[in-house]
Design a protein around this motif. Sequence first.
Motif, PDB file in Angstrom:
ATOM      1  N   VAL A 168       1.037  -0.955  -0.198  1.00  0.00           N
ATOM      2  CA  VAL A 168      -0.106  -0.094  -0.038  1.00  0.00           C
ATOM      3  C   VAL A 168       0.831   1.219  -0.080  1.00  0.00           C
ATOM      4  O   VAL A 168       1.578   1.427   0.997  1.00  0.00           O
ATOM      5  CB  VAL A 168      -0.799  -0.071   1.207  1.00  0.00           C
ATOM      6  CG1 VAL A 168      -1.920   1.440   1.142  1.00  0.00           C
ATOM      7  CG2 VAL A 168      -1.797  -1.271   1.292  1.00  0.00           C
ATOM      8  N   THR A 169       1.116   1.926  -1.125  1.00  0.00           N
ATOM      9  CA  THR A 169       1.698   3.101  -1.025  1.00  0.00           C
ATOM     10  C   THR A 169       1.039   4.606  -1.553  1.00  0.00           C
ATOM     11  O   THR A 169       1.855   5.508  -1.421  1.00  0.00           O
ATOM     12  CB  THR A 169       2.868   2.974  -2.263  1.00  0.00           C
ATOM     13  OG1 THR A 169       2.109   2.611  -3.465  1.00  0.00           O
ATOM     14  CG2 THR A 169       3.662   1.754  -2.023  1.00  0.00           C
ATOM     15  N   LEU A 170      -0.154   4.467  -1.709  1.00  0.00           N
ATOM     16  CA  LEU A 170      -0.865   5.701  -1.929  1.00  0.00           C
ATOM     17  C   LEU A 170      -1.882   5.965  -0.947  1.00  0.00           C
ATOM     18  O   LEU A 170      -2.713   6.951  -1.031  1.00  0.00           O
ATOM     19  CB  LEU A 170      -1.551   5.747  -3.470  1.00  0.00           C
ATOM     20  CG  LEU A 170      -0.906   5.344  -4.589  1.00  0.00           C
ATOM     21  CD1 LEU A 170      -1.691   5.368  -5.879  1.00  0.00           C
ATOM     22  CD2 LEU A 170       0.151   6.558  -4.425  1.00  0.00           C
ATOM     23  N   GLN A 171      -1.721   5.420   0.259  1.00  0.00           N
ATOM     24  CA  GLN A 171      -2.696   5.805   1.475  1.00  0.00           C
ATOM     25  C   GLN A 171      -2.407   7.231   2.020  1.00  0.00           C
ATOM     26  O   GLN A 171      -1.137   7.278   2.484  1.00  0.00           O
ATOM     27  CB  GLN A 171      -2.697   4.248   2.192  1.00  0.00           C
ATOM     28  CG  GLN A 171      -3.433   4.648   3.883  1.00  0.00           C
ATOM     29  CD  GLN A 171      -4.859   5.119   3.578  1.00  0.00           C
ATOM     30  OE1 GLN A 171      -5.484   4.306   2.841  1.00  0.00           O
ATOM     31  NE2 GLN A 171      -5.529   6.163   4.283  1.00  0.00           N
ATOM     32  N   PRO A 172      -3.134   8.029   2.189  1.00  0.00           N
ATOM     33  CA  PRO A 172      -3.182   9.166   3.027  1.00  0.00           C
ATOM     34  C   PRO A 172      -2.480   8.913   4.282  1.00  0.00           C
ATOM     35  O   PRO A 172      -3.296   8.339   5.112  1.00  0.00           O
ATOM     36  CB  PRO A 172      -4.313  10.430   2.932  1.00  0.00           C
ATOM     37  CG  PRO A 172      -4.908   9.529   1.699  1.00  0.00           C
ATOM     38  CD  PRO A 172      -4.676   7.885   1.570  1.00  0.00           C
ATOM     39  N   LEU A 173      -1.466   9.427   4.956  1.00  0.00           N
ATOM     40  CA  LEU A 173      -1.058   9.070   6.178  1.00  0.00           C
ATOM     41  C   LEU A 173      -0.255  10.468   6.772  1.00  0.00           C
ATOM     42  O   LEU A 173       0.319  11.406   6.070  1.00  0.00           O
ATOM     43  CB  LEU A 173       0.216   8.200   5.917  1.00  0.00           C
ATOM     44  CG  LEU A 173       0.815   7.695   7.174  1.00  0.00           C
ATOM     45  CD1 LEU A 173      -0.095   6.855   8.114  1.00  0.00           C
ATOM     46  CD2 LEU A 173       2.063   6.592   6.883  1.00  0.00           C
ATOM     47  N   ALA A 174      -0.920  10.676   7.961  1.00  0.00           N
ATOM     48  CA  ALA A 174      -0.117  11.817   8.656  1.00  0.00           C
ATOM     49  C   ALA A 174      -0.071  11.543  10.219  1.00  0.00           C
ATOM     50  O   ALA A 174      -0.598  10.410  10.840  1.00  0.00           O
ATOM     51  CB  ALA A 174      -1.237  13.112   8.370  1.00  0.00           C
TER      52      ALA A 174
END
Length: 679
Positions: free
Chosen positions: A544-550
């Motif tokens: 999974v490389t495009l998941q928004p993460l903050a």
Amino acid sequence: MDLQEKIRTIPTKPGCYLYKNAEGVVIYVGKAKNLRSRVRSYFLQASQANAKTGSLMREAVDIEYITVDNEREALALENNLIKQRKPRFNILLRDDKTYPYIKLTMGDRYPKVFVTRKLRKDGGQYFGPYFPGNLAHRLVDLIHRSFLIPSCKVDLSRYHPRACLQYYIKRCLGPCVDGLTTPELYKQTIRDVQLFLDGKPQELENALTERMMDAAMNEQFELAARLRDQIVTVHQMQDKQRIATADNEDADVFGFHYEQEMLAVNLFHMRGGKIVDRRDFFWEDLQEVLSATLNDFGETPGNLGEPADAPVEVEAEAKLEPNPVVAAPEIEEEGERTQHTAISELGEAFSPKAFFSALLKQLYLDQSYVPRSVLVPVDFPDRALLSEALSERTHHRVEILAPQRGDKRSLVDLVCQNAKQSYDQRFRVLQPGMKAIQEALQEALTLEELPRRIECFDISHIQGAETVASMVVWEDGAMKKADYRKFQIKTVTGVDDFASMREVIQRRYKKLLDEKKTFPSLILIDGGLGQLHAAYAALEEIGVTLQPLASIAKREEIIYVYGQESDPVVLDRRSPVLHLMQKIRDESHRFAVSYHRKRREMRDRDSELLTIPGVGQLTRQRLVQHFGSVRAISQASLDALTAVVAPGVATKIRAYFDGVENGNGAAPDKAAPVLRVLS
């Protein structure tokens, strides 16, 4: 050298001056056509006990200056110095919202495409800005689907053993794996994307048509079909652009509302005759800042609007200034509004023309795109100079207008009314709607979609003991407790928050992948950059490389978005978006701590049974399963205990708890505090 003596040595050329305090910090930056005359005017007003410049001159102990050839160069230099030094007495643009651009990372072996809000000299190629903000995301998504150029964070400087999900769903050419594409094909596709973003559809269409025909002749029908779809996409974009450019020209429209030393400014972006986006700006405690800025326009109570270098018609200026207490000012006829009236309404400390002069410089002098028309509610002395400078930079005519009547004035009045609403919502503590907060969150974190579901994680332990994790869920405006999850850390020993976060994230989202469930709009991590990178490493391991993460740091309250760590999001302390993120973060912390305490309590209770002679792990487990808790075991009769364990062991258990209740010291010291909690 004394400050006044130093002023006598300042030349009479155009340039910028910088006032410094005792610590050598720059506290004010200004520009002038005549440096010596402008700086001397500060001392003249200070000697007259003018409150407007008193605060600045009380702190200033030194001055520096930089000479330039003309006023236009001074204008650009002043803007750069203000943004670099951030002087306390200058009006500073404190807006988190910036224009979105599309970036091609041309310095990479295999360039990627991103949406960004920062222009850097890093070898990348930037296109934009785009209005509204989600247009850039839509175009990047179109590039993924049509041209198969990725936006992932995968390192493409080396090859990987397998491709990620994006390749298999045909949204990427697969440059991460050797053999899936060739450098020549990839470079050709990048050239197509450049033509697409440069607005050269005819040239792109011709190239695509030629390659489509060649592919069909060579019986490469799958490639020909993909090229055909790209041609259709280019046609659709051409049609939309024709419709957009058939209407009016682009314009930016400003409005403001000032009250009680607080200011709200609205900016409406009009593209093709339609309002496509808006921006809000807010300032608090403006009196000290604006009073220093006024001197650049030579304002005194008896000399409203007369700049130090060039006189301006006072009554014409006063007539254009809106009433700061009224949202949509009326334009009065000549002579109806006197200089005294303008002063009494605006107050001595606030000058709209000084403010808008400073604001427009900071907004536009560094922008690659400026619309042909900028409408402001008030005139200001260096409006023509700024207009010339912007026209020279953008290579097209830029008009800055302060309309007095007609349709353009009505448009300014409309924006002023919206500024009044923004003022009330910000400073009168009116809670905005949830959709507005979601849109602001999407804008602040540059998310592709409106955030509907946020999953937040936190780790809790005491010196590595009983390490647990929590996941709380925010969905459509409320915490969704039915979806909360608790995790026991299984693979990590000792104090290692990063490894613990990595384990939890991988367990959670591998399960979602296996069950083919939808991922959240945003994964939020309670922590700093270390936890953020650990979470991404876990997602990368499962493809999974495009998941928004903050992540949100506790002390600084700074939000880090993965992929934009060098530009953390710093929100205003009053921001509803920050309050929402803090609420979700605090809930995950509460849930993790409560679960950790429960696990500690269970551990202490279990260990208490093991201190009784004859009670081992199997006996303890059988007792807890039968009675349910240590409290129930301590209250059980001898017959009840005998029904579960051997009579001899039951006798020892009963004797143990009888001794604790009688206080004869039968229980070990470490069990005593636990029993006090249980009782």
